[in-house]
Write a protein that holds these residues in place. Structure first.
Motif, mmCIF file in Angstrom:
data_model
loop_
_atom_site.group_PDB
_atom_site.id
_atom_site.type_symbol
_atom_site.label_atom_id
_atom_site.label_comp_id
_atom_site.label_asym_id
_atom_site.label_seq_id
_atom_site.Cartn_x
_atom_site.Cartn_y
_atom_site.Cartn_z
ATOM 1 N N LEU A 19 -17.718 99.928 -13.205
ATOM 2 C CA LEU A 19 -17.946 100.105 -11.768
ATOM 3 C C LEU A 19 -17.718 101.525 -11.269
ATOM 4 O O LEU A 19 -18.165 101.864 -10.172
ATOM 5 N N GLU A 20 -17.041 102.362 -12.049
ATOM 6 C CA GLU A 20 -16.732 103.710 -11.573
ATOM 7 C C GLU A 20 -17.352 104.805 -12.439
ATOM 8 O O GLU A 20 -16.898 105.944 -12.429
ATOM 9 N N HIS A 21 -18.415 104.487 -13.127
ATOM 10 C CA HIS A 21 -19.113 105.463 -13.962
ATOM 11 C C HIS A 21 -20.043 106.308 -13.101
ATOM 12 O O HIS A 21 -20.546 105.852 -12.074
ATOM 13 N N ARG A 22 -20.293 107.538 -13.539
ATOM 14 C CA ARG A 22 -21.181 108.428 -12.763
ATOM 15 C C ARG A 22 -22.587 107.861 -12.615
ATOM 16 O O ARG A 22 -23.250 108.107 -11.615
ATOM 17 N N CYS A 23 -23.044 107.083 -13.587
ATOM 18 C CA CYS A 23 -24.357 106.433 -13.469
ATOM 19 C C CYS A 23 -24.381 105.491 -12.262
ATOM 20 O O CYS A 23 -25.385 105.397 -11.562
ATOM 21 N N VAL A 24 -23.279 104.821 -12.015
ATOM 22 C CA VAL A 24 -23.166 103.940 -10.845
ATOM 23 C C VAL A 24 -23.237 104.778 -9.570
ATOM 24 O O VAL A 24 -23.926 104.407 -8.617
ATOM 25 N N TYR A 35 -24.736 107.687 -9.099
ATOM 26 C CA TYR A 35 -26.109 108.154 -8.878
ATOM 27 C C TYR A 35 -27.029 107.007 -8.488
ATOM 28 O O TYR A 35 -27.933 107.183 -7.661
ATOM 29 N N SER A 36 -26.787 105.833 -9.040
ATOM 30 C CA SER A 36 -27.574 104.658 -8.648
ATOM 31 C C SER A 36 -27.311 104.298 -7.190
ATOM 32 O O SER A 36 -28.228 103.912 -6.467
ATOM 33 N N CYS A 37 -26.060 104.438 -6.764
ATOM 34 C CA CYS A 37 -25.729 104.199 -5.345
ATOM 35 C C CYS A 37 -26.441 105.209 -4.449
ATOM 36 O O CYS A 37 -26.940 104.857 -3.375
ATOM 37 N N ASP A 38 -26.495 106.477 -4.891
ATOM 38 C CA ASP A 38 -27.230 107.499 -4.131
ATOM 39 C C ASP A 38 -28.701 107.120 -3.982
ATOM 40 O O ASP A 38 -29.277 107.220 -2.896
ATOM 41 N N ASN A 39 -29.305 106.700 -5.089
ATOM 42 C CA ASN A 39 -30.726 106.336 -5.061
ATOM 43 C C ASN A 39 -30.978 105.165 -4.128
ATOM 44 O O ASN A 39 -31.907 105.192 -3.315
ATOM 45 N N LEU A 40 -30.149 104.137 -4.249
ATOM 46 C CA LEU A 40 -30.294 102.969 -3.388
ATOM 47 C C LEU A 40 -30.042 103.345 -1.934
ATOM 48 O O LEU A 40 -30.773 102.917 -1.038
ATOM 49 N N GLY A 41 -29.035 104.166 -1.691
ATOM 50 C CA GLY A 41 -28.750 104.616 -0.332
ATOM 51 C C GLY A 41 -29.920 105.360 0.277
ATOM 52 O O GLY A 41 -30.225 105.209 1.468
ATOM 53 N N SER A 42 -30.604 106.135 -0.518
ATOM 54 C CA SER A 42 -31.768 106.891 -0.044
ATOM 55 C C SER A 42 -32.886 105.972 0.433
ATOM 56 O O SER A 42 -33.464 106.167 1.504
ATOM 57 N N VAL A 43 -33.189 104.959 -0.353
ATOM 58 C CA VAL A 43 -34.269 104.048 0.040
ATOM 59 C C VAL A 43 -33.830 103.157 1.207
ATOM 60 O O VAL A 43 -34.641 102.832 2.085
ATOM 61 N N LEU A 44 -32.562 102.796 1.258
ATOM 62 C CA LEU A 44 -32.076 102.012 2.404
ATOM 63 C C LEU A 44 -32.182 102.826 3.687
ATOM 64 O O LEU A 44 -32.526 102.287 4.751
ATOM 65 N N LEU A 45 -31.908 104.117 3.595
ATOM 66 C CA LEU A 45 -32.083 104.991 4.757
ATOM 67 C C LEU A 45 -33.545 105.002 5.192
ATOM 68 O O LEU A 45 -33.854 104.901 6.387
ATOM 69 N N ASP A 46 -34.449 105.099 4.226
ATOM 70 C CA ASP A 46 -35.882 105.091 4.541
ATOM 71 C C ASP A 46 -36.320 103.788 5.200
ATOM 72 O O ASP A 46 -37.257 103.786 6.007
ATOM 73 N N THR A 47 -35.668 102.677 4.866
ATOM 74 C CA THR A 47 -36.036 101.391 5.473
ATOM 75 C C THR A 47 -35.378 101.187 6.833
ATOM 76 O O THR A 47 -35.680 100.226 7.525
ATOM 77 N N ASP A 75 -32.044 100.826 7.193
ATOM 78 C CA ASP A 75 -30.772 100.122 7.010
ATOM 79 C C ASP A 75 -29.654 101.158 6.905
ATOM 80 O O ASP A 75 -29.186 101.491 5.809
ATOM 81 N N LEU A 76 -29.236 101.681 8.042
ATOM 82 C CA LEU A 76 -28.246 102.749 8.066
ATOM 83 C C LEU A 76 -26.882 102.284 7.561
ATOM 84 O O LEU A 76 -26.185 103.034 6.870
ATOM 85 N N ASP A 77 -26.510 101.055 7.883
ATOM 86 C CA ASP A 77 -25.223 100.530 7.408
ATOM 87 C C ASP A 77 -25.214 100.390 5.888
ATOM 88 O O ASP A 77 -24.234 100.748 5.227
ATOM 89 N N GLY A 78 -26.302 99.875 5.331
ATOM 90 C CA GLY A 78 -26.406 99.747 3.880
ATOM 91 C C GLY A 78 -26.418 101.099 3.194
ATOM 92 O O GLY A 78 -25.767 101.296 2.169
ATOM 93 N N ALA A 79 -27.154 102.047 3.783
ATOM 94 C CA ALA A 79 -27.213 103.396 3.224
ATOM 95 C C ALA A 79 -25.833 104.047 3.258
ATOM 96 O O ALA A 79 -25.403 104.673 2.282
ATOM 97 N N GLU A 80 -25.148 103.884 4.369
ATOM 98 C CA GLU A 80 -23.806 104.451 4.490
ATOM 99 C C GLU A 80 -22.863 103.870 3.437
ATOM 100 O O GLU A 80 -22.114 104.605 2.777
ATOM 101 N N ALA A 81 -22.902 102.564 3.255
ATOM 102 C CA ALA A 81 -22.032 101.915 2.274
ATOM 103 C C ALA A 81 -22.302 102.442 0.859
ATOM 104 O O ALA A 81 -21.363 102.705 0.094
ATOM 105 N N MET A 82 -23.572 102.608 0.509
ATOM 106 C CA MET A 82 -23.909 103.101 -0.829
ATOM 107 C C MET A 82 -23.435 104.537 -1.021
ATOM 108 O O MET A 82 -22.875 104.889 -2.062
ATOM 109 N N HIS A 83 -23.648 105.380 -0.014
ATOM 110 C CA HIS A 83 -23.246 106.781 -0.147
ATOM 111 C C HIS A 83 -21.724 106.937 -0.117
ATOM 112 O O HIS A 83 -21.174 107.813 -0.792
ATOM 113 N N ILE A 102 -16.571 107.512 -6.040
ATOM 114 C CA ILE A 102 -16.640 107.639 -7.502
ATOM 115 C C ILE A 102 -16.638 109.114 -7.902
ATOM 116 O O ILE A 102 -15.919 109.534 -8.807
ATOM 117 N N LYS A 103 -17.442 109.913 -7.207
ATOM 118 C CA LYS A 103 -17.551 111.337 -7.545
ATOM 119 C C LYS A 103 -16.251 112.090 -7.264
ATOM 120 O O LYS A 103 -15.866 112.973 -8.035
#
Length: 118
Positions: free
Chosen positions: A57-62, A64-76, A78-86, A92-93
Motif C-alpha cells: 500500500l505504500e509503494h511508489r507505484c501506488v 503514481y497510480s494515485c496521481d494518475n487516478l486523481g488526474s482523471v477524477l479531476l477531469d471528470t 470529482d474534486l473530492d475523489g481527486a483530492e483524496a487520491m493526491h 506516500i511520497k
C-alpha cells in the motif's frame, strides 16, 4: 493496440502482474487524452489495485497510480475523489523521500490546483 497488449500481458503473466499495471496505466493515458474518461478511470483504478496487491500500500507505484487516478477524477469533476487520491500520493511520497523532494513538490502542486478549483 494497447488494449490487446494489456490482454496479452494478463494472459502471459496473470492479472496482477506489475507489467499489466504499467500497460493499464498507459492505456488510461490514451483514453484520457481521447476524452474517454470513464474507461480511463477504470484502467487507472485497475492499475492501482494491481500495484497495491503486488507491491504493498505504500509503494511508489501506488503513489503514481494515485496521481494518475486523481488526474482523471479531476477531469471528470470529482474534486473530492481527486483530492483524496493526491493526498494519498503525497503521504506516500513524503514518507519515502522526505519533505524536500521534487516528487513531493509535484504532489503539492496537484493538490493545490484541486483546492483552488473548489
Amino acid at each position: 493496440m494497447k488494449q490487446l497488449d494489456c490482454k496479452i500481458n494478463k494472459i502471459a503473466f496473470g492479472p496482477e502482474y506489475e507489467e499489466v499495471a504499467k500497460k493499464c496505466s498507459a492505456m488510461g493515458f490514451v483514453l484520457q487524452e481521447r476524452g474517454n474518461l470513464d474507461s480511463s478511470e477504470k484502467m487507472f483504478r485497475h492499475a492501482l489495485l494491481i500495484c497495491e496487491r503486488t507491491l504493498g500500500l505504500e509503494h511508489r507505484c501506488v503513489a503514481y497510480s494515485c496521481d494518475n487516478l486523481g488526474s482523471v477524477l479531476l477531469d471528470t469533476g470529482d474534486l473530492d475523489g481527486a483530492e483524496a487520491m493526491h493526498r494519498r500520493s503525497l503521504k506516500i511520497k513524503e514518507k519515502e523521500h522526505g519533505l524536500e523532494h521534487l516528487d513531493v513538490a509535484s504532489s503539492c502542486q496537484h493538490l493545490s490546483n484541486i483546492l483552488m478549483a473548489k
